[in-house]
Design an enzyme around this catalytic site. Structure first.
Site, PDB file in Angstrom:
ATOM      1  N   CYS A  31      -0.443   4.179   2.068  1.00  0.00           N
ATOM      2  CA  CYS A  31      -0.273   3.988   3.501  1.00  0.00           C
ATOM      3  C   CYS A  31       1.186   4.150   3.923  1.00  0.00           C
ATOM      4  O   CYS A  31       1.478   4.753   4.947  1.00  0.00           O
ATOM      5  CB  CYS A  31      -0.716   2.581   3.912  1.00  0.00           C
ATOM      6  SG  CYS A  31      -2.256   2.049   3.173  1.00  0.00           S
ATOM      7  N   ASP A  32       2.106   3.571   3.166  1.00  0.00           N
ATOM      8  CA  ASP A  32       3.480   3.422   3.660  1.00  0.00           C
ATOM      9  C   ASP A  32       4.523   4.252   2.915  1.00  0.00           C
ATOM     10  O   ASP A  32       5.689   4.272   3.311  1.00  0.00           O
ATOM     11  CB  ASP A  32       3.881   1.933   3.604  1.00  0.00           C
ATOM     12  CG  ASP A  32       3.034   1.098   4.553  1.00  0.00           C
ATOM     13  OD1 ASP A  32       2.536   1.660   5.544  1.00  0.00           O
ATOM     14  OD2 ASP A  32       2.858  -0.109   4.287  1.00  0.00           O
ATOM     15  N   CYS A  57       0.827  -1.208   0.000  1.00  0.00           N
ATOM     16  CA  CYS A  57       0.000   0.000   0.000  1.00  0.00           C
ATOM     17  C   CYS A  57       0.859   1.255   0.000  1.00  0.00           C
ATOM     18  O   CYS A  57       1.383   1.656   1.050  1.00  0.00           O
ATOM     19  CB  CYS A  57      -0.937  -0.022   1.214  1.00  0.00           C
ATOM     20  SG  CYS A  57      -1.994   1.431   1.293  1.00  0.00           S
TER      21      CYS A  57
HETATM   22  C1  LIG Z   1       0.111  -3.496   4.952  1.00  0.00           C
HETATM   23  C2  LIG Z   1      -1.044  -2.552   4.930  1.00  0.00           C
HETATM   24  C3  LIG Z   1      -0.909  -1.306   5.514  1.00  0.00           C
HETATM   25  C4  LIG Z   1      -1.978  -0.419   5.501  1.00  0.00           C
HETATM   26  N1  LIG Z   1      -1.831   0.786   6.097  1.00  0.00           N
HETATM   27  C5  LIG Z   1      -2.845   1.658   6.094  1.00  0.00           C
HETATM   28  C6  LIG Z   1      -2.708   2.933   6.708  1.00  0.00           C
HETATM   29  O1  LIG Z   1      -1.640   3.274   7.223  1.00  0.00           O
HETATM   30  N2  LIG Z   1      -3.780   3.767   6.675  1.00  0.00           N
HETATM   31  C7  LIG Z   1      -4.965   3.413   6.075  1.00  0.00           C
HETATM   32  O2  LIG Z   1      -5.907   4.210   6.118  1.00  0.00           O
HETATM   33  N3  LIG Z   1      -5.113   2.230   5.472  1.00  0.00           N
HETATM   34  C8  LIG Z   1      -4.094   1.345   5.471  1.00  0.00           C
HETATM   35  N4  LIG Z   1      -4.226   0.146   4.833  1.00  0.00           N
HETATM   36  C9  LIG Z   1      -5.478  -0.138   4.133  1.00  0.00           C
HETATM   37  C10 LIG Z   1      -6.557  -0.556   5.134  1.00  0.00           C
HETATM   38  O3  LIG Z   1      -6.030  -1.548   5.975  1.00  0.00           O
HETATM   39  C11 LIG Z   1      -7.794  -1.071   4.409  1.00  0.00           C
HETATM   40  O4  LIG Z   1      -8.264  -0.121   3.491  1.00  0.00           O
HETATM   41  C12 LIG Z   1      -8.898  -1.369   5.426  1.00  0.00           C
HETATM   42  O5  LIG Z   1      -8.424  -2.283   6.399  1.00  0.00           O
HETATM   43  C13 LIG Z   1     -10.132  -1.937   4.749  1.00  0.00           C
HETATM   44  O6  LIG Z   1     -11.041  -2.234   5.760  1.00  0.00           O
HETATM   45  P1  LIG Z   1     -12.214  -3.296   5.578  1.00  0.00           P
HETATM   46  O7  LIG Z   1     -12.880  -3.368   6.893  1.00  0.00           O
HETATM   47  O8  LIG Z   1     -13.007  -2.955   4.385  1.00  0.00           O
HETATM   48  O9  LIG Z   1     -11.526  -4.679   5.226  1.00  0.00           O
HETATM   49  P2  LIG Z   1     -10.342  -5.517   5.868  1.00  0.00           P
HETATM   50  O10 LIG Z   1      -9.426  -4.708   6.694  1.00  0.00           O
HETATM   51  O11 LIG Z   1      -9.780  -6.283   4.707  1.00  0.00           O
HETATM   52  O12 LIG Z   1     -11.090  -6.516   6.850  1.00  0.00           O
HETATM   53  C14 LIG Z   1     -11.921  -7.522   6.377  1.00  0.00           C
HETATM   54  C15 LIG Z   1     -12.051  -8.567   7.461  1.00  0.00           C
HETATM   55  O13 LIG Z   1     -13.069  -9.496   7.115  1.00  0.00           O
HETATM   56  C16 LIG Z   1     -12.617 -10.803   7.395  1.00  0.00           C
HETATM   57  N5  LIG Z   1     -13.310 -11.779   6.556  1.00  0.00           N
HETATM   58  C17 LIG Z   1     -13.093 -12.092   5.253  1.00  0.00           C
HETATM   59  N6  LIG Z   1     -13.918 -13.077   4.864  1.00  0.00           N
HETATM   60  C18 LIG Z   1     -14.668 -13.380   5.941  1.00  0.00           C
HETATM   61  C19 LIG Z   1     -15.691 -14.336   6.193  1.00  0.00           C
HETATM   62  N7  LIG Z   1     -16.102 -15.208   5.250  1.00  0.00           N
HETATM   63  N8  LIG Z   1     -16.245 -14.389   7.429  1.00  0.00           N
HETATM   64  C20 LIG Z   1     -15.847 -13.534   8.406  1.00  0.00           C
HETATM   65  N9  LIG Z   1     -14.869 -12.616   8.225  1.00  0.00           N
HETATM   66  C21 LIG Z   1     -14.289 -12.551   7.009  1.00  0.00           C
HETATM   67  C22 LIG Z   1     -11.125 -10.752   7.130  1.00  0.00           C
HETATM   68  O14 LIG Z   1     -10.448 -11.825   7.771  1.00  0.00           O
HETATM   69  C23 LIG Z   1     -10.795  -9.392   7.720  1.00  0.00           C
HETATM   70  O15 LIG Z   1     -10.581  -9.492   9.107  1.00  0.00           O
HETATM   71  C24 LIG Z   1      -3.194  -0.776   4.863  1.00  0.00           C
HETATM   72  C25 LIG Z   1      -3.326  -2.038   4.272  1.00  0.00           C
HETATM   73  C26 LIG Z   1      -2.276  -2.913   4.313  1.00  0.00           C
HETATM   74  C27 LIG Z   1      -2.425  -4.281   3.687  1.00  0.00           C
END
Ligand SMILES: Cc1cc2nc3c(=O)[nH]c(=O)nc-3n(C[C@H](O)[C@H](O)[C@H](O)COP(=O)(O)OP(=O)(O)OC[C@H]3O[C@@H](n4cnc5c(N)ncnc54)[C@H](O)[C@@H]3O)c2cc1C
Length: 320
Positions: free
Chosen positions: A138-139, A135
């Site tokens: 992010c980084d 990302c």
């Molecule tokens: C390395 C890294 C660094 C990042 N740093 C930043 C940052 O500094 N600032 C920032 O704003 N964003 C950052 N991001 C981006 C940010 O993490 C994502 O945009 C955000 O987490 C998305 O949130 P979400 O809740 O949509 O999904 P996710 O964070 O992807 O969470 C989805 C969750 O659903 C769960 N899940 C999936 N399938 C199922 C199922 N069948 N049943 C139950 N649970 C399930 C997964 O296991 C996961 O826990 C970073 C991403 C990464 C990979």
């Protein structure tokens, strides 16, 4: 049916799901979060989050997620730390299965996120969060004045490479083919940028370094040459995969498997809402995921309010 009896099921455990849970449970809805085995989402893979508002000194990703979860629990959200394995959205009361256990709710919020695709090297996995990232937004800031590599050949790889030139002194763009999938305009921009060196026909064989990235070993198919390049970071930009397999046949998806929304957070199924990276492939940030979690919870609440006003025979009908 009183409002307390109205049940919301939230599938997912990242910022979108947890924000939805805070809003839904605080609105006095009976809220169950099926948070997955890897509860906390993508931010559990990172160390410092510097751009989430309210934390001027930054906050560790797992700490931020723990705070969101405790906040949701404070208002009564219940958590199941297992993956949903199947859904049935055919009736007014929706069913979400965790193996043989079934959970029922009048509304469902899908916030299962997306997973970055990785190269699959053990050294890449070892150094994730220590110089290996997926990302740039992010980084990128952590790589001011440093040299980095970006891997990938699509528009997003080139976009990340161009973005990273704001921080890095040099960006080596590594692509396994000689031609890019990216649009011509992006290729021209990358080619014109003096900080970007394009290296085609090449794969990374190993990310070098013990506790942080110190370089990469690359292999060029055409010349059969293998060499090491000293650098400080590797951004893998070969795509993301939305976690949507269990919704196939129920929810509308685009050609890459992202859920399609109509009217902000609504889906093609009445009473099923979405939030976060599972549909939003454009912004992919914790704060935007959290914002859409808030919207999905408010939309679910309005939907349930309308449902509570329906005559009893409609409420008890199996199908509608
Ligand atoms: C390395 C890294 C660094 C990042 N740093 C930043 C940052 O500094 N600032 C920032 O704003 N964003 C950052 N991001 C981006 C940010 O993490 C994502 O945009 C955000 O987490 C998305 O949130 P979400 O809740 O949509 O999904 P996710 O964070 O992807 O969470 C989805 C969750 O659903 C769960 N899940 C999936 N399938 C199922 C199922 N069948 N049943 C139950 N649970 C399930 C997964 O296991 C996961 O826990 C970073 C991403 C990464 C990979």
């Amino acid at each position: 049916m009183s409002e307390q009896n109205l049940r919301v099921l939230i599938i997912g455990g990242g910022p979108a799901a947890l924000t939805a849970a805070i809003y839904a449970s605080r609105a006095n809805l009976d809220t169950t979060v099926i948070a997955g085995y890897q509860s906390g989402g993508q931010l559990m893979l990172t160390s410092e989050v510097e751009n989430f508002p309210g934390f001027p000194e930054g906050i560790m990703g797992p700490e931020l997620m723990d705070g969101m979860r405790r906040q949701a629990e404070r208002f009564g959200s219940k958590f199941i730390d297992a993956d949903a394995t199947r859904v049935d959205f055919s009736a007014r009361v929706k069913k979400v299965y965790v193996d043989d256990d079934v959970y029922e709710g009048e509304a469902v919020i899908v916030a299962t996120g997306a997973s970055a695709m990785w190269l699959g090297l053990p050294s890449e996995e070892k150094l994730r969060g220590r110089g290996v990232s997926s990302c740039a937004t992010c980084d990128g800031f952590f790589f001011r004045g440093k040299e980095i590599a970006v891997v990938g050949g699509g528009d997003s790889a080139l976009e990340e490479a161009l973005f990273l030139t704001k921080f890095a002194t040099k960006v080596t763009l590594i692509h396994r083919r000689d031609k890019f999938r990216a649009s011509k305009i992006m290729q021209d921009r990358a080619a014109r940028n003096p900080k970007i060196e394009i290296v085609g026909d090449t794969v990374i064989e190993e990310v070098l370094g013990e506790n942080k990235v110190e370089g990469i070993r690359v292999h060029n198919f055409k010349t059969a040459e293998t060499k090491e390049i000293a650098l400080d970071g590797v951004f893998v930009a070969i795509g993301h995969r939305p976690n949507t397999d269990i919704f196939t046949g129920w929810l509308e998806m685009n050609e890459k498997g992202y859920l399609v929304v109509t009217n902000e957070t609504e889906t093609n199924v009445k009473g099923v809402f979405v939030a976060g990276d599972v549909y939003d492939y454009r912004y992919r940030q914790a704060v935007t995921a959290a914002a859409s979690g808030c919207k999905a919870a408010l939309d679910a609440e309005h939907y349930l309010e309308a449902l509570a006003g329906e005559p009893a025979e409609i409420l008890t009908a199996q199908n509608w």
